[in-house]
Scaffold this active site. Structure first.
Site, PDB file in Angstrom:
ATOM      1  N   ARG A 277       4.903  10.513  17.508  1.00 10.10           N
ATOM      2  CA  ARG A 277       6.043  11.061  18.253  1.00 10.10           C
ATOM      3  C   ARG A 277       6.995  11.725  17.256  1.00 10.10           C
ATOM      4  O   ARG A 277       7.581  11.037  16.413  1.00 10.10           O
ATOM      5  CB  ARG A 277       6.763   9.954  19.037  1.00 10.10           C
TER       6      ARG A 277
ATOM      7  N   GLU B   1       4.230  -0.047  13.966  1.00  9.55           N
ATOM      8  CA  GLU B   1       4.897   1.253  14.053  1.00  9.55           C
ATOM      9  C   GLU B   1       5.468   1.629  12.690  1.00  9.55           C
ATOM     10  O   GLU B   1       6.136   0.817  12.042  1.00  9.55           O
ATOM     11  CB  GLU B   1       6.028   1.230  15.079  1.00  9.55           C
TER      12      GLU B   1
ATOM     13  N   ARG C 237       9.606  -4.990   8.399  1.00  8.94           N
ATOM     14  CA  ARG C 237      10.076  -6.234   9.006  1.00  8.94           C
ATOM     15  C   ARG C 237       9.207  -6.580  10.215  1.00  8.94           C
ATOM     16  O   ARG C 237       8.536  -5.732  10.797  1.00  8.94           O
ATOM     17  CB  ARG C 237      11.533  -6.094   9.455  1.00  8.94           C
ATOM     18  N   VAL C 238       9.251  -7.845  10.595  1.00  6.05           N
ATOM     19  CA  VAL C 238       8.671  -8.306  11.846  1.00  6.05           C
ATOM     20  C   VAL C 238       9.823  -8.515  12.816  1.00  6.05           C
ATOM     21  O   VAL C 238      10.842  -9.126  12.462  1.00  6.05           O
ATOM     22  CB  VAL C 238       7.870  -9.609  11.647  1.00  6.05           C
TER      23      VAL C 238
ATOM     24  N   SER D 149      14.671 -10.642  19.770  1.00 11.36           N
ATOM     25  CA  SER D 149      14.548  -9.212  20.069  1.00 11.36           C
ATOM     26  C   SER D 149      13.284  -8.922  20.874  1.00 11.36           C
ATOM     27  O   SER D 149      13.282  -8.057  21.752  1.00 11.36           O
ATOM     28  CB  SER D 149      14.534  -8.398  18.767  1.00 11.36           C
TER      29      SER D 149
ATOM     30  N   THR E 283      20.906   3.876  11.477  1.00  6.94           N
ATOM     31  CA  THR E 283      21.386   2.515  11.237  1.00  6.94           C
ATOM     32  C   THR E 283      22.746   2.294  11.894  1.00  6.94           C
ATOM     33  O   THR E 283      22.990   1.257  12.522  1.00  6.94           O
ATOM     34  CB  THR E 283      21.487   2.246   9.725  1.00  6.94           C
ATOM     35  N   ILE E 284      23.648   3.276  11.759  1.00  9.44           N
ATOM     36  CA  ILE E 284      24.967   3.173  12.389  1.00  9.44           C
ATOM     37  C   ILE E 284      24.841   3.172  13.905  1.00  9.44           C
ATOM     38  O   ILE E 284      25.474   2.370  14.608  1.00  9.44           O
ATOM     39  CB  ILE E 284      25.875   4.336  11.928  1.00  9.44           C
TER      40      ILE E 284
ATOM     41  N   LYS F 239       0.819  -1.208   0.000  1.00 11.90           N
ATOM     42  CA  LYS F 239       0.000   0.000   0.000  1.00 11.90           C
ATOM     43  C   LYS F 239       0.858   1.266   0.000  1.00 11.90           C
ATOM     44  O   LYS F 239       0.578   2.229  -0.736  1.00 11.90           O
ATOM     45  CB  LYS F 239      -0.931   0.002   1.218  1.00 11.90           C
TER      46      LYS F 239
ATOM     47  N   ARG G 208       3.616   5.830  -3.566  1.00 15.67           N
ATOM     48  CA  ARG G 208       4.720   6.383  -4.365  1.00 15.67           C
ATOM     49  C   ARG G 208       4.431   6.249  -5.857  1.00 15.67           C
ATOM     50  O   ARG G 208       4.652   7.182  -6.638  1.00 15.67           O
ATOM     51  CB  ARG G 208       6.024   5.655  -4.016  1.00 15.67           C
TER      52      ARG G 208
END
Length: 224
Positions: A105, A139, A45-46, A51, A152-153, A22, A27
């Site tokens: 947020r 999220e 991702r799941v 985690s 990412t870093i 979707k 885009r």
């Protein structure tokens, strides 16, 4: 504790798959209309089981409250070229009827002490299963490419140091975050020129219509 993680996570994976289609479709619509797309690309991702378990311990989440208290088991990330695009995407999501926004947020304006910037949206999304509808939490993070590179870093280093950075690494990360946002600001200053150039580039890449080939009869008639 969850007895069968595969069954538990199935609706979350279905939600991620559907939302990616979707959001990427949004885009595509801009591209079809020859307009600048505020969405550069979308990933999802799941959260891995390890985690989830680690976060349950760290955040004191009870197993019977997992679906309600852990908002990012299903996670989508929308990357944008410009800071301004972030808020365009947020407005587009607010207008959708296939999801309900529960929380927002804004860490773009209200940057975290670490230097982290992103816009987080928690949604409730209905998944259609053979057993009926199941509404789950997901999220969506909306950020620029520069913000995503830094995050990412920082995420990788966070795992290395267990969340406690050496002072010199922490200071360097904060300076890098400032530099990344400065890049975003500079790109925003010339945003119109960039978008115009990208439009021209995209148009020139499109295959041009070829003139119809002359038939053999037409070609032969030239010699008559």
């Amino acid at each position: 504790m969850v007895e069968n993680w595969q069954d538990f996570l199935f609706p979350y994976q279905q939600a991620v798959n559907e939302l990616k289609v979707k959001l990427r479709g949004m885009r595509k619509q801009f591209e079809e209309q020859a307009q600048h797309s505020p969405i550069e690309f979308v990933t999802g991702r799941v959260k891995p089981v390890d985690s989830i378990k680690e976060k349950m311990v760290r955040r004191h989440v009870q197993a019977d409250r997992l679906e309600q208290d852990m908002q990012d088991i299903a996670g989508l990330r929308i990357m944008c070229q410009f800071v301004e695009d972030i808020y365009v995407v947020v407005d587009l999501l607010r207008q959708r009827s296939d999801m309900t926004i529960l929380e927002e947020r804004d860490y773009v304006t209200n940057v975290k002490p670490s230097g982290y910037r992103s816009y987080h949206i928690v949604i409730e999304y209905p998944v259609q299963l053979t057993t009926g509808e199941k509404r789950i939490l997901a999220e969506i993070q909306v950020r620029t490419l520069a913000m995503n590179f830094w995050a990412t870093i920082e995420h990788s280093l966070n795992y290395k140091y267990g969340g406690t950075f050496p002072a010199d690494v922490r200071d360097r990360l904060q300076r890098a975050a400032t530099a990344a946002f400065k890049l975003d600001q500079e790109m925003s200053e010339i945003r119109e020129e960039i978008q115009e150039a990208q439009t021209i580039f995209s148009y020139n890449r499109q295959p041009q219509a070829q003139p119809p080939k002359e038939s053999e009869d037409t070609d032969a008639s030239r010699h008559l």
